[in-house]
Design a protein around this motif. Structure first.
Motif, PDB file in Angstrom:
ATOM      1  N   LYS A 103      18.368 -50.232   7.717  1.00 42.91           N
ATOM      2  CA  LYS A 103      17.597 -49.525   8.739  1.00 42.91           C
ATOM      3  C   LYS A 103      18.332 -49.526  10.076  1.00 42.91           C
ATOM      4  O   LYS A 103      18.430 -48.483  10.730  1.00 42.91           O
ATOM      5  N   ASN A 127       9.653 -44.171   3.190  1.00 48.86           N
ATOM      6  CA  ASN A 127       8.512 -44.142   4.111  1.00 48.86           C
ATOM      7  C   ASN A 127       8.973 -44.306   5.553  1.00 48.86           C
ATOM      8  O   ASN A 127       8.516 -43.596   6.445  1.00 48.86           O
ATOM      9  N   TRP A 128       9.874 -45.234   5.786  1.00 48.54           N
ATOM     10  CA  TRP A 128      10.398 -45.457   7.129  1.00 48.54           C
ATOM     11  C   TRP A 128      11.142 -44.220   7.635  1.00 48.54           C
ATOM     12  O   TRP A 128      10.987 -43.822   8.787  1.00 48.54           O
ATOM     13  N   SER A 130      10.655 -41.112   6.821  1.00 50.21           N
ATOM     14  CA  SER A 130       9.699 -40.055   7.162  1.00 50.21           C
ATOM     15  C   SER A 130       9.202 -40.226   8.590  1.00 50.21           C
ATOM     16  O   SER A 130       9.097 -39.257   9.341  1.00 50.21           O
ATOM     17  N   TYR A 131       8.914 -41.452   8.951  1.00 46.54           N
ATOM     18  CA  TYR A 131       8.458 -41.736  10.306  1.00 46.54           C
ATOM     19  C   TYR A 131       9.604 -41.594  11.314  1.00 46.54           C
ATOM     20  O   TYR A 131       9.449 -40.979  12.368  1.00 46.54           O
ATOM     21  N   PHE A 132      10.764 -42.149  11.004  1.00 44.08           N
ATOM     22  CA  PHE A 132      11.899 -42.163  11.922  1.00 44.08           C
ATOM     23  C   PHE A 132      12.407 -40.758  12.233  1.00 44.08           C
ATOM     24  O   PHE A 132      12.806 -40.461  13.353  1.00 44.08           O
ATOM     25  N   THR A 133      12.399 -39.873  11.256  1.00 40.07           N
ATOM     26  CA  THR A 133      12.943 -38.526  11.443  1.00 40.07           C
ATOM     27  C   THR A 133      11.888 -37.505  11.865  1.00 40.07           C
ATOM     28  O   THR A 133      12.195 -36.328  11.963  1.00 40.07           O
ATOM     29  N   MET A 134      10.694 -37.954  12.115  1.00 38.16           N
ATOM     30  CA  MET A 134       9.604 -37.046  12.466  1.00 38.16           C
ATOM     31  C   MET A 134       9.969 -36.139  13.647  1.00 38.16           C
ATOM     32  O   MET A 134       9.684 -34.943  13.636  1.00 38.16           O
ATOM     33  N   ASN A 135      10.619 -36.675  14.651  1.00 36.75           N
ATOM     34  CA  ASN A 135      10.994 -35.899  15.836  1.00 36.75           C
ATOM     35  C   ASN A 135      12.487 -35.605  15.884  1.00 36.75           C
ATOM     36  O   ASN A 135      13.031 -35.337  16.959  1.00 36.75           O
ATOM     37  N   GLU A 178      19.765 -46.258  12.090  1.00 36.58           N
ATOM     38  CA  GLU A 178      19.389 -45.995  13.479  1.00 36.58           C
ATOM     39  C   GLU A 178      20.623 -45.817  14.359  1.00 36.58           C
ATOM     40  O   GLU A 178      20.654 -44.950  15.226  1.00 36.58           O
ATOM     41  N   GLN A 217      16.127 -34.388   9.206  1.00 37.00           N
ATOM     42  CA  GLN A 217      15.113 -34.229   8.167  1.00 37.00           C
ATOM     43  C   GLN A 217      15.677 -33.680   6.865  1.00 37.00           C
ATOM     44  O   GLN A 217      15.174 -34.018   5.800  1.00 37.00           O
TER      45      GLN A 217
END
Length: 72
Positions: free
Chosen positions: A10, A44-45, A47-52, A14, A57
């Motif tokens: 992770k 799952n992580w 999906s959240y991390f790349t949301m913005n 990042e 994506q």
């Protein structure tokens, strides 16, 4: 020990999130090194991390396709 690898993965993702090509390369590497349940957690992580981050994506298909085909 496996949790340390997941956490390292992770933090590595990042740190390279500025470059989609490098991000995808590290994501491929992660799918080879993580256990199946860790890949689920990573998905799952991600999906959240790349949301913005729309530029990252499309990299999600890399982990989703491997996970669905059972190669992970």
């Amino acid at each position: 020990m496996p949790r340390m690898i997941y956490d390292y993965t992770k933090s590595e993702l990042e740190s390279v999130s500025f470059d989609p090509h490098l991000f995808k390369k590290r994501l491929k590497k992660a799918t080879r090194n993580l256990l199946p349940y860790e890949i689920d957690q990573l998905e799952n992580w991600l999906s959240y991390f790349t949301m913005n981050k729309p530029e990252l994506q499309n990299c999600l298909t890399e982990i989703t396709s491997k996970n669905e085909n059972g190669f992970a």
